[in-house]
Each structure stands twice: as C-alpha cells, then as structure tokens.
Scaffold this active site. Structure first.
Site, PDB file in Angstrom:
ATOM      1  N   HIS A  67       0.836  -1.199   0.000  1.00  0.00           N
ATOM      2  CA  HIS A  67       0.000   0.000   0.000  1.00  0.00           C
ATOM      3  C   HIS A  67       0.870   1.247   0.000  1.00  0.00           C
ATOM      4  O   HIS A  67       1.915   1.280   0.646  1.00  0.00           O
ATOM      5  CB  HIS A  67      -0.932   0.006   1.220  1.00  0.00           C
ATOM      6  N   GLY A  86      -8.654   7.055  -6.524  1.00  0.00           N
ATOM      7  CA  GLY A  86     -10.061   7.348  -6.286  1.00  0.00           C
ATOM      8  C   GLY A  86     -10.408   7.351  -4.808  1.00  0.00           C
ATOM      9  O   GLY A  86     -11.152   8.215  -4.332  1.00  0.00           O
ATOM     10  N   GLU A  87      -9.862   6.404  -4.078  1.00  0.00           N
ATOM     11  CA  GLU A  87     -10.133   6.308  -2.641  1.00  0.00           C
ATOM     12  C   GLU A  87      -9.552   7.502  -1.889  1.00  0.00           C
ATOM     13  O   GLU A  87     -10.212   8.085  -1.021  1.00  0.00           O
ATOM     14  CB  GLU A  87      -9.563   4.988  -2.105  1.00  0.00           C
ATOM     15  N   GLN A  88      -8.317   7.873  -2.223  1.00  0.00           N
ATOM     16  CA  GLN A  88      -7.697   9.012  -1.549  1.00  0.00           C
ATOM     17  C   GLN A  88      -8.403  10.319  -1.920  1.00  0.00           C
ATOM     18  O   GLN A  88      -8.565  11.201  -1.077  1.00  0.00           O
ATOM     19  CB  GLN A  88      -6.196   9.079  -1.861  1.00  0.00           C
ATOM     20  N   VAL A 120      -2.221   1.963   6.890  1.00  0.00           N
ATOM     21  CA  VAL A 120      -3.316   1.572   6.005  1.00  0.00           C
ATOM     22  C   VAL A 120      -4.624   1.778   6.742  1.00  0.00           C
ATOM     23  O   VAL A 120      -4.799   1.339   7.879  1.00  0.00           O
ATOM     24  CB  VAL A 120      -3.182   0.100   5.543  1.00  0.00           C
TER      25      VAL A 120
END
Length: 175
Positions: A67, A86-88, A120
């Site tokens: 990660h 996209g997640e960040q 994480v």
C-alpha cells in the site's frame, strides 16, 4: 459482472480482474482462483480473507507494504493505482492544505519508522480528519496489534473494491 461471469473467468482473466482488490497484490487473486466456484461475492471475499489470515507474519506485512503512503509521494507523482487514487480523492487526501499535508507526512514517517510498513486505513470509510486522527492514535499500538489492525483495514478496502466489480443481485422483498 455477476457471479456466473466471475466463476467462468480463466485464471488470467480472474487475476487481471481481481488482481488489485488487495493493493498491488495479484498473488492474492491468483491464490483464491482455484477456490471457484464462489457462491456469491461474500464467498469470494471470505476466501480472500482466509488466504490473508493464513499467511505468516512476513506475508501479512508484505501485503501491507504494497500500500502507498496516504497523501504521499506516489500521489504527488501520479503513480497511484486508479483504485487508490479514487479512494484518496474521495477521502479528501488530494486536497490537503499545507499544514495537514505536513502533519500527514510527519505522522506517516513516524508510523513507518515504528512499524516498518505504511499506515493503512480504508479511506472510503473515512475523511481526512478521521484519517489523521486514526494515524496519530494508532502510533500508540503495539506492533502485533497494529499489524492486525492494518490487515483488517486491507480487508475493508478489498470488500469495497469487490463491490465495485461484482454486481450484487437486488434483494427482493414482499410488501
């Protein structure tokens, strides 16, 4: 994609499709492929979780090390996977002000120094404020406790990434 399609994928197609549900770890998809047919997405998710849990400590830490640092160098260089970017972005980590960015970098460095792997957290289930808070809090964990916490976060990320790929049938209810 529905489960019929998932179960009919060749090995190569399966690894290509699911190779990043655990960040940069296609070996996880490769390992669970032989468990087909999966009854549903929860069955596939459970197989992935069981595989991760069965790994020795070094293997689990290796998965966590795949990660990227949150709001770190890979983000700035444009080197994140599409999923991670996209997640960040969703968590607000791409828009940190200078103060929050400096704090994130400092805490990330302290965390990595203490535990030997990056912090994480399932960014899609948190915002930047919550992430900074959890990062600071988790620095106080014991190494074994933190490794387990990181693995549980990897599983949350995996669950959401699987949901992005697999269509879950609609629940039919009688009114």
């Amino acid at each position: 994609m529905d489960m019929r399609q998932v179960n009919s994928l060749s090995y190569e197609e399966f690894v290509e499709t699911f190779g990043n549900v655990v960040e940069r770890c296609p070996v996880v998809a490769a390992a669970v492929w032989s468990g087909r047919p999966f009854a549903n997405s929860h069955d596939l998710e459970a197989s992935i979780g069981e595989f991760i849990d069965s790994l020795p400590v070094a293997g689990q830490e290796g998965i966590v090390r795949c990660h990227p640092d949150l709001a770190g160098r890979d983000l700035k260089r444009g080197a994140l996977t599409a999923e991670s970017r996209g997640e960040q972005t969703q968590a607000g980590l791409t828009l940190l002000d200078a103060g929050d960015a400096a704090r994130m970098n400092r805490l990330n460095a302290q965390y990595k120094e203490r535990f030997g792997f990056p912090f994480v957290i399932c960014a899609r289930m948190n915002n930047k404020e919550e992430i900074l808070l959890r990062l600071a809090e988790r620095l106080g964990n014991e190494p074994a406790q933190e490794r387990q916490c990181a693995i549980e976060e990897v599983k949350k990320i995996c669950q959401l990434r699987l949901q992005d790929i697999i269509q879950c049938p609609a629940t039919h209810t009688k009114l």
